[in-house]
Design an enzyme around this catalytic site. Structure first.
Site, PDB file in Angstrom:
ATOM      1  CG  ASP A  56     -22.111 -65.871 -51.112  1.00  0.00           C
ATOM      2  OD1 ASP A  56     -22.147 -67.048 -50.727  1.00  0.00           O
ATOM      3  OD2 ASP A  56     -21.425 -65.499 -52.080  1.00  0.00           O
ATOM      4  CG  ASP A 260     -22.112 -71.063 -51.017  1.00  0.00           C
ATOM      5  OD1 ASP A 260     -22.541 -69.951 -50.637  1.00  0.00           O
ATOM      6  OD2 ASP A 260     -21.602 -71.244 -52.134  1.00  0.00           O
TER       7      ASP A 260
END
Ligand SMILES: *[C@@H]1O[C@H](CO)[C@@H](O)[C@H](O)[C@H]1NC(C)=O
Ligand SMILES: *[C@@H]1O[C@H](CO)[C@@H](O)[C@H](O)[C@H]1NC(C)=O
Length: 410
Positions: A56, A260
């Site tokens: 992440d 992201d």
């Protein structure tokens, strides 16, 4: 000839010994659909136990589903792939005023003040686009092949909230690769396990991929480099404008673009979404595709026969691109149909770009959030040292071959 070879081999050996790569490479598992995550395996504790962590780049804190000595694991996901991390109480003794906890408190917005009653506890709460997680910071041994064992800090997450329709979790936690001091790369640098805070990932559209953390050699050719925006929360290459089949959106709206990897789909503000949907519908009006609702995504199409992969249907869709404006000019990020469509298990194809206004957190952010689907088959580089972001199209399923290109010091 043999002498020549032995010379080459000894030269190679010399080069490898004088320039040891100080990057760490993780082979990734997972996919955009149906798993929804790309994850690395981290070995933690003594004896070391494996955990699957969602890669992440949109958050700073690494944490594991955790059976806490006081709170237990009542708020944990019921069936993560591995048994819950179960720390002894001393692993959770982290001074709230100390540097580790201070880093987490700076990197994770909205943590309440240290409690006077509990100065040796570093409590956190972290919010995501979907759900949130609560826990205490722990420190424990991380084992990486070829490196000395070190104590790393991560969250013991004992209370997770997810949306009710969340699929079963395929991971044991999150690998927070954000640019904060508590981020995974910054910690590895602090522990001298790597020398530079640089991250690279290549997520394959066929599933799996590779993650590099440290001073790996990025692909030498074809990389689009842009300065990283300093001001922001997230990794951003600048302001982006979406083009659909080379046509701009009415009114030429621009929004901050964000990379992201921890968000599966791409999110755009409603203004862009609505026009995108109407343009796609327009393109398909002459085709045999029938609009239907999907399982994971709201807008899908059925063909005469089920699609096996995006390749079966991509020719019916137009390419998108993002024109990114940054401090040194403009750059394009191409988004061919395979970077914005998925095929669900029953053979429908779905738009993997979502309306940010459909999500309460996303709605406030007002970003073009470039999720994993749009970064598939791109080598994406986040260089927090030179403050640059880069990307180049790559065959991410060929991880081993990629390694010989990237790790090679020749
Ligand atoms: C990560 O940490 C940095 C540095 O403290 C901070 O500026 C940024 O907002 C954090 N990012 C997120 C997503 O919380
Ligand atoms: C990464 O960049 C941020 C923002 O410039 C900076 O605060 C941080 O110290 C950098 N991290 C590392 C480990 O270099």
């Amino acid at each position: 000839m043999a002498a020549m070879w032995s010379l080459i081999i000894s030269l190679l050996f010399l080069l490898l010994t004088i320039a040891p790569s100080s990057s760490i490479k993780f082979l990734l598992e997972g996919n955009v659909y149906p798993v929804g995550h790309f994850y690395a395996t981290l070995n933690i504790g003594e004896p070391a136990k494996p955990y699957f962590l969602d890669v992440d780049t949109g958050s700073n804190l690494t944490w594991l589903e955790c059976n806490h000595p006081v709170h237990g694991c009542k708020g944990c996901h019921p069936r993560p792939p591995h048994p819950y991390y179960k720390p002894a109480a001393d692993k959770l003794k982290v001074q709230c005023g100390g540097p580790l906890c201070a880093a987490v408190r700076r990197d994770v917005p909205g943590i309440p003040e240290c409690s006077r009653k509990d100065p040796h506890r570093c409590h956190y709460e972290i919010k995501y686009v979907t759900g949130k997680s609560e826990g205490d910071l722990a420190t424990d041994i991380i084992s990486v092949i070829g490196k000395d064992k070190k104590n790393i800090a991560f969250g013991c997450g004992y209370n997770q909230e997810e949306p009710a329709d969340a699929p079963p979790s395929s991971v044991d936690g999150i690998l927070g690769l954000g640019r904060g001091k508590a981020g995974f790369a910054a910690q590895l640098k602090g522990l001298k396990m790597i020398t530079e805070n640089v991250i690279g990932h290549c997520l394959s559209s066929k599933g799996k991929g590779v993650l590099y953390v440290g001073d790996f050699n990025p692909p030498s050719r074809g990389v689009t480099w842009v300065p990283m925006r300093e001001s922001l929360f997230y990794y951003s290459p600048g302001l982006a404008e979406l083009f659909i089949d080379k046509q701009p959106i009415r009114g030429n709206p621009t929004f901050e673009a964000v990379f992201d990897s921890g968000t599966t789909y791409t999110f755009v503000p409603a203004q862009i979404y609505n026009e995108l949907v109407s343009k796609v519908r327009g393109t398909l009006s002459e085709s045999s595709l029938v609009e239907v609702k999907g399982r994971a995504l709201p807008l899908c199409w059925k063909g005469k026969r089920p699609f096996r992969s995006v390749n079966d249907v991509k020719n019916q869709f137009k390419a998108l691109s993002l024109k990114i404006t940054h401090a040194s000019g403009t750059s394009n990020l191409d988004i061919p149909p395979q970077n914005y469509l998925v095929v669900e298990e029953d053979g429908k194809t779905c738009l993997a770009i979502r309306d940010a206004s459909s999500d309460p957190v996303m709605k406030e952010l007002n970003f073009i959030l470039i999720g994993a689907v749009t970064m598939q088959d791109l080598f994406v580089i986040y260089n927090n040292e030179s403050k640059q972001l880069g990307w180049v199209r790559a065959q991410c399923d060929k991880a081993q071959e990629l390694e010989s290109v990237i790790d090679s010091r020749l």
